[in-house]
Enzyme design. Structure first.
Site, PDB file in Angstrom:
ATOM      1  N   ARG A   1      22.987  44.776  54.548  1.00  0.00           N
ATOM      2  CA  ARG A   1      23.628  45.731  53.675  1.00  0.00           C
ATOM      3  C   ARG A   1      24.813  44.766  52.958  1.00  0.00           C
ATOM      4  O   ARG A   1      25.270  45.111  52.076  1.00  0.00           O
ATOM      5  CB  ARG A   1      23.941  46.941  54.049  1.00  0.00           C
ATOM      6  CG  ARG A   1      24.654  47.958  53.107  1.00  0.00           C
ATOM      7  CD  ARG A   1      24.598  49.378  53.419  1.00  0.00           C
ATOM      8  NE  ARG A   1      25.232  49.348  55.015  1.00  0.00           N
ATOM      9  CZ  ARG A   1      25.132  50.770  55.778  1.00  0.00           C
ATOM     10  NH1 ARG A   1      24.548  51.673  55.165  1.00  0.00           N
ATOM     11  NH2 ARG A   1      25.496  50.676  56.833  1.00  0.00           N
TER      12      ARG A   1
ATOM     13  N   VAL B   1      20.779  52.443  45.893  1.00  0.00           N
ATOM     14  CA  VAL B   1      20.065  52.076  47.147  1.00  0.00           C
ATOM     15  C   VAL B   1      20.632  51.599  48.300  1.00  0.00           C
ATOM     16  O   VAL B   1      21.893  51.430  48.149  1.00  0.00           O
ATOM     17  CB  VAL B   1      19.045  50.991  46.385  1.00  0.00           C
ATOM     18  CG1 VAL B   1      18.169  51.400  45.322  1.00  0.00           C
ATOM     19  CG2 VAL B   1      20.059  49.774  45.923  1.00  0.00           C
ATOM     20  N   GLU B   2      20.011  51.534  49.386  1.00  0.00           N
ATOM     21  CA  GLU B   2      20.520  50.917  50.676  1.00  0.00           C
ATOM     22  C   GLU B   2      21.581  52.080  50.996  1.00  0.00           C
ATOM     23  O   GLU B   2      22.823  51.463  51.551  1.00  0.00           O
ATOM     24  CB  GLU B   2      20.937  49.520  50.622  1.00  0.00           C
ATOM     25  CG  GLU B   2      19.939  48.544  50.343  1.00  0.00           C
ATOM     26  CD  GLU B   2      20.223  47.062  50.800  1.00  0.00           C
ATOM     27  OE1 GLU B   2      21.144  47.011  51.381  1.00  0.00           O
ATOM     28  OE2 GLU B   2      19.161  46.235  50.596  1.00  0.00           O
ATOM     29  N   GLY B   3      21.706  53.237  50.801  1.00  0.00           N
ATOM     30  CA  GLY B   3      22.597  54.191  51.028  1.00  0.00           C
ATOM     31  C   GLY B   3      23.423  54.474  49.990  1.00  0.00           C
ATOM     32  O   GLY B   3      24.363  53.891  49.573  1.00  0.00           O
TER      33      GLY B   3
END
Length: 813
Positions: A383, A505-507
Site C-alpha cells: 500500500r 481502493v486498498e482501504g
C-alpha cells in the site's frame, strides 16, 4: 495583590523547573534528587498554605514508593489495575488482531515516543536507483509510454493495445518484485514506485495494469508464503508474462469487513485428475477485481470450513488463500466493470462448488486459516508503493502542465498565473507535489531497508490520494473550459476521472483516516501499549503481573515525561531544543520535536479516557490520526530535503510544507480538545500544551506566489519538481505543443515588454509588431519570436470538437 502575584510566579517557576528536569531525561535517582531539591527550595521560600505543601510532599513520597518499592507496588496497585483493565477492555477479534499486528514500525514509532531521534531518520539511506533500474526507466518504460495513446485507450478501444500488452509481458513489467533467480527483475521498492509513476503519467489504465501484479497479488503472496514447489512453478511464469494474475478479495457483502466474508470452502476428498485427492469445494462471488477479465491465474480469499474434521478438531479454519488457474472447471471470469471510464481490466468472478486440491492453497496445508494475516502483512508495504506513486504522478503531471498553461494563457493582457488568486492555487499545487514526492520517496527508502511500516503505508496511501484529489481539482480550476472538454488534447480530465478510484481502493480513505492510521498506530507504535495488551492476555497470572507491572509503570513514566516536555517546550516555544543538525531549516526540527510531545501526550490521555471504546470514537481516532500524519509528512519533507543536498531553491517548498502541516496539526489538536468530554480535563490539556496561548499559523501569501513563479518561469526548477514523469517527444502530441509554447512565450516575454513599453511611452500607437519594427523598437527576427509565441499560444488554446457523425458512429458501435 502583590503577594498573590509573587506566589503565582513562584508556582510557574516550580512547574517550569520540574518540567525542565523531566525534559532533561535524567536517570531515576538524579531526577528524584533534583525534584526533591526543587520542592525543598520552593517550600522554604513560598508562603502558600501548609496543606498545599503537604500535598506536594505526599505526591513525591508516593512516587518514591512506587518507584523504589516494587513488591508493595505490585500487590497494592499493579494487581488491582491489571484486573480492572481486564474487565473494561473489550476482546479483540482475530481479524482485528492480525490487522493490528501486521507489518513493522519505522519512523512513526519515534513520533509516538514524544522525543523523536532525528538521527534515526537521518541515517536511513536515501532512495536511489541502480544502473539497471535507471536503464529500465530510460528504455522499456519510456518505450511503453511512447506506445500508449490514452485517448484511444479510454474512448475508443477501452483497453491497452495488443502491442502494449505484449510489450508489458515481454519486458517483465509483471515481474518487478520477483527475484532474478525466478526470472524476475528483482527491483527495489523505489524503482517499482518510479516505474508506476512514469507509466501512470502517460496512462492511468496502463499504470494500474503494471502496478497490480507487483502489489497485493499472487506474486507477492508466493514470495512471502508459497511452498518451494509453488514458487518454482509460478514465479517464472508470472515474471515472463505467461500468467496474468489477479487477486479476488472484495465481494458484494464484504469489503473492508473481512469477518463478514460469505465465500466458503468445505474440506473434502474428491477424485481429481483420476486420483482421490484431499482438497475443498469452494463457492465465491467477488467483484471489483483488477485484471480479472484477462487473468489466467486467480488468487482467491475464502473462509475454509471442516465440518467432517478431516484436518483436525476445528470446524471453522478461518480465511484461507488459494491459487486457481482461471481455466479450472466452474470458474466464471471474463465480464468487466468500467470504473469511471478508466478502462483498466476490472471485473467480477464467481465459482459454485469448484473443487481445488489442498496443494493449491498458498503455502500448502500449513497456511490454511492464515489468509487474513498474510493479506495484512503483504498490504503493509504494498500500500506504500503503488497508489502513492500513482497519486504523485498525477500531482507532477498537474504541476508541469498547469504551470505551463497558466504562463501561456493570458487574460486582460497578462498571464493568468500572475493573478494572485491563480497564483495561490498554483502555489498550492506545487507545494503539495513536493510534499507528496517526499513522502513517496522516503517511505520507499524505508521499505528498501527491510521495513514493512503498516502505519506509514496507511498514512501515505490516505494523504497522497487526498492531495491528489486537491491538486487535480485545483488544476481543473485553472484550466477552466479547456479542462472540461474531453478530447485527445485534454489530458487533465482523464486524471480527474481517476481520482475517486485511488480514493476508494486498498482501504477506502474514510476508513483509513477514521480507524486505521491511529487505531493501528496506537497499538504498533506506542512504546508500551502493545506490551500491556500482551501482559493482559497472558494466562499465567504471575508472568502476567510481572509483564504488566513493567509495561504499565513505564507507560505512566512515559506520560509524565511528555507532560513535562510539553510544558517546557511550550513555555520556551522549543527555542532551547538542540537542533539535530546545523541546517538552514533547524527551526522546523525544533517545532516538530515539540509537536511530537504534544501528540504523544494527547494520544495517551485519549487512550486512558476511552480505553477499548476508542475504536468506536472515530472522530477522536481520525483527529489523532491526522496529527500523527502531519508529523510524518513534515518529517519526510525534511528528510527528502536533506537527501537532496538542501538546495536553496527548494527551501520555499519545505517552508510551505511545514506551514501546511503545522496548520493541519494544530487544527486537528484544537478540534480534538474542543470536543473532548470533561471541561476540567480540557482546560488542563490546554494549559499543558499551550501555556503561552494557541499558535496562529496563517497562510503566507508570498510562499504561494514564489512557488507559482517557479512553475511559471523557472524551467530548471519545474523540471526538478516534475522529474521522472513521461514527457513526449512526438511533435504531434498536444503535451509537446504546451511544452513548446511555454518556452516560446518565455523567450518572447522580454521582447513583448519592449513593445508594450514603447506603446506606453507613446513611441507607437498600438501593440503592432510591424509598426514596432518600422519604429526600431525591435527588429524583424525579434518580431518573429513574438509571432511564433502567439501562434504557439493559439495552438494550445484550441479544444476538441466532434462532428455529429462521430457521435452517431459511437452510438452504433
Amino acid at each position: 495583590m502583590q503577594t498573590i502575584l509573587i506566589e503565582l510566579l513562584l508556582l510557574v517557576l516550580l512547574v517550569g523547573v520540574v518540567s525542565y528536569l523531566i525534559y532533561l531525561n535524567l536517570n531515576v535517582i538524579g531526577l528524584f534528587v533534583s525534584i526533591t531539591t526543587t520542592i525543598v527550595v520552593y517550600s522554604f521560600i513560598s508562603s502558600i498554605p501548609f496543606l498545599f505543601k503537604l500535598v506536594l510532599w505526599l505526591v513525591l513520597l508516593a512516587a518514591v514508593l512506587i518507584t523504589f518499592v516494587p513488591a508493595m507496588r505490585k500487590q497494592m496497585l499493579t494487581l488491582k489495575i491489571m484486573h480492572a483493565f481486564r474487565k473494561v477492555l473489550p476482546p479483540i477479534s482475530d481479524t482485528e488482531r492480525e490487522a493490528l499486528e501486521a507489518g513493522t514500525t519505522w519512523w512513526e514509532a519515534e513520533l509516538f515516543s514524544g522525543n523523536p531521534d532525528w538521527r534515526f531518520l537521518r541515517d536511513t539511506p536515501a532512495a536511489k536507483l541502480t544502473e539497471d533500474e535507471q536503464a529500465f526507466l530510460d528504455g522499456p518504460v519510456e518505450q511503453l509510454c511512447t506506445m500508449l495513446d490514452d485517448w484511444k485507450i479510454t474512448n475508443e478501444d477501452f483497453d491497452l493495445s495488443p502491442e502494449a500488452w505484449q510489450f508489458i509481458k515481454d519486458n517483465k513489467f509483471f515481474g518487478m518484485i520477483i527475484p532474478e533467480e525466478y526470472g524476475g527483475l528483482e527491483y527495489s521498492a523505489y524503482a517499482h514506485s518510479c516505474v508506476v509513476m512514469k507509466v501512470a503519467s502517460r496512462s492511468i489504465a496502463a499504470g494500474v495494469t503494471v502496478m497490480v501484479p507487483n502489489s497485493l497479488g499472487p506474486g507477492k503472496l508466493l514470495l512471502e508464503y508459497g511452498t518451494q514447489e509453488q514458487r518454482d512453478y509460478y514465479l517464472p511464469r508470472l515474471a515472463q508474462g505467461k500468467e496474468v494474475p489477479c487477486f479476488a478479495l472484495t465481494g458484494p457483502q464484504a469489503g473492508s469487513d473481512a469477518g463478514s466474508m460469505p465465500d466458503r470452502g468445505i474440506v473434502c476428498y474428491q477424485e481429481f485428475q483420476g486420483e482421490e485427492t484431499l482438497g475443498m469445494r469452494v463457492t465465491w462471488n467477488k467483484r471489483y477485481i483488477t485484471l480479472a477479465p484477462v487473468a489466467t491465474l486467480l488468487g482467491l480469499a475464502f473462509v475454509l470450513l471442516d465440518p467432517e474434521h478431516i484436518l483436525g478438531d476445528e470446524e471453522n479454519l478461518g480465511i484461507t488463500l488459494a491459487l486457481i488457474p482461471a481455466d479450472t472447471e466452474g470458474v466464471v471470469i471474463g465480464n468487466r466493470h468500467m470504473p469511471l471510464n478508466v478502462p483498466f481490466m476490472n471485473g467480477p468472478t464467481q465459482g459454485d462448488d469448484v473443487f481445488i486440491p489442498m496443494d493449491w492453497v498458498i503455502g500448502g496445508q500449513a497456511q490454511v486459516g492464515k489468509g487474513w494475516k498474510m493479506l495484512m502483512e503483504s498490504l503493509a508495504d504494498g500500500r506504500a508503493i503503488s497508489l502513492p506513486a500513482l497519486a504523485t504522478s498525477a500531482a507532477k503531471f498537474a504541476s508541469r502542465n498547469t504551470g505551463a498553461y497558466a504562463r501561456v494563457r493570458t487574460q486582460f493582457k497578462m498571464p493568468i498565473g500572475e493573478f494572485e488568486g491563480v497564483a495561490e492555487v498554483l502555489g498550492r499545487i506545487g507545494g503539495n507535489t513536493y510534499m507528496m514526492d517526499a513522502a513517496r520517496t522516503v517511505t520507499a527508502a524505508a521499505l528498501d531497508q527491510g521495513s514493512k511500516p503498516s502505519v506509514a503505508s496507511a498514512i501515505v496511501k490516505y494523504h497522497l490520494t487526498e492531495r491528489m484529489r486537491q491538486v487535480v481539482d485545483d488544476a481543473m480550476d485553472i484550466h477552466g473550459g479547456s479542462g472540461i472538454c474531453i478530447g485527445p488534447r485534454n489530458n487533465i480530465a482523464r486524471i480527474y476521472k481517476a481520482v475517486p478510484i485511488a480514493i476508494t481502493v486498498e482501504g477506502a480513505n474514510i476508513l483509513t483516516r477514521s480507524m486505521i492510521i491511529f487505531g493501528q498506530g496506537a497499538v504498533r507504535c506506542h512504546p508500551w501499549l502493545y506490551k500491556e495488551m500482551e501482559a493482559l492476555a497472558e494466562p499465567n497470572e504471575d508472568i502476567a503481573l510481572e509483564k504488566f507491572d513493567d509495561a504499565f509503570w513505564n507507560h505512566v513514566a512515559h506520560v509524565i515525561k511528555n507532560v513535562g516536555r510539553s510544558i517546557f517546550l511550550g513555555l520556551t516555544k522549543a527555542h532551547w531544543v538542540e537542533a539535530p543538525f546545523n541546517t538552514s531549516v533547524a527551526a522546523h526540527y525544533k517545532r516538530l520535536t515539540r509537536l511530537s510531545a504534544n501528540f504523544a501526550l494527547v494520544a495517551d490521555v485519549a487512550l486512558t479516557k476511552f480505553g477499548g471504546s476508542i475504536k468506536r470514537r472515530e472522530h477522536v481516532s481520525a483527529r489523532l490520526g491526522d496529527m500523527l500524519s502531519y508529523l510524518y509528512l513534515s518529517s519526510v519533507v525534511l528528510k527528502h530535503f536533506r537527501d537532496r543536498g538542501e538546495p536553496d531553491q527548494e527551501i520555499i517548498f519545505v517552508d510551505w510544507a511545514m506551514r501546511e502541516c503545522g496548520r493541519g496539526f494544530h487544527l486537528a489538536l484544537q478540534e480534538l480538545l474542543y470536543n473532548f468530554p470533561g471541561k476540567v480535563l480540557n482546560k488542563i490539556l490546554h494549559l499543558v500544551i499551550y501555556p503561552l496561548g494557541k499558535p496562529q499559523i496563517p497562510r503566507k501569501d508570498t510562499l504561494h506566489d514564489d512557488i507559482s513563479s517557479l512553475l511559471l518561469d523557472d524551467l530548471t526548477m519545474r523540471d526538478a519538481l516534475t522529474d521522472d514523469i513521461f514527457v513526449p517527444k512526438d511533435p504531434d502530441e498536444s503535451l509537446l505543443w504546451l511544452e513548446d509554447a511555454l518556452q516560446q512565450v518565455i523567450k518572447a516575454a522580454p521582447l513583448e515588454s519592449l513593445v508594450k513599453r514603447a506603446k506606453r511611452l507613446g513611441n507607437i500607437k498600438k501593440f503592432d509588431l510591424d509598426l514596432a519594427v518600422s519604429c526600431g523598437v525591435i527588429n524583424e527576427s525579434e518580431a518573429d519570436v513574438i509571432r511564433n509565441a502567439q501562434l504557439a499560444r493559439l495552438k494550445v488554446f484550441a479544444v476538441d470538437d466532434f462532428s455529429p457523425e462521430y457521435w452517431r458512429g459511437r452510438n452504433q458501435a
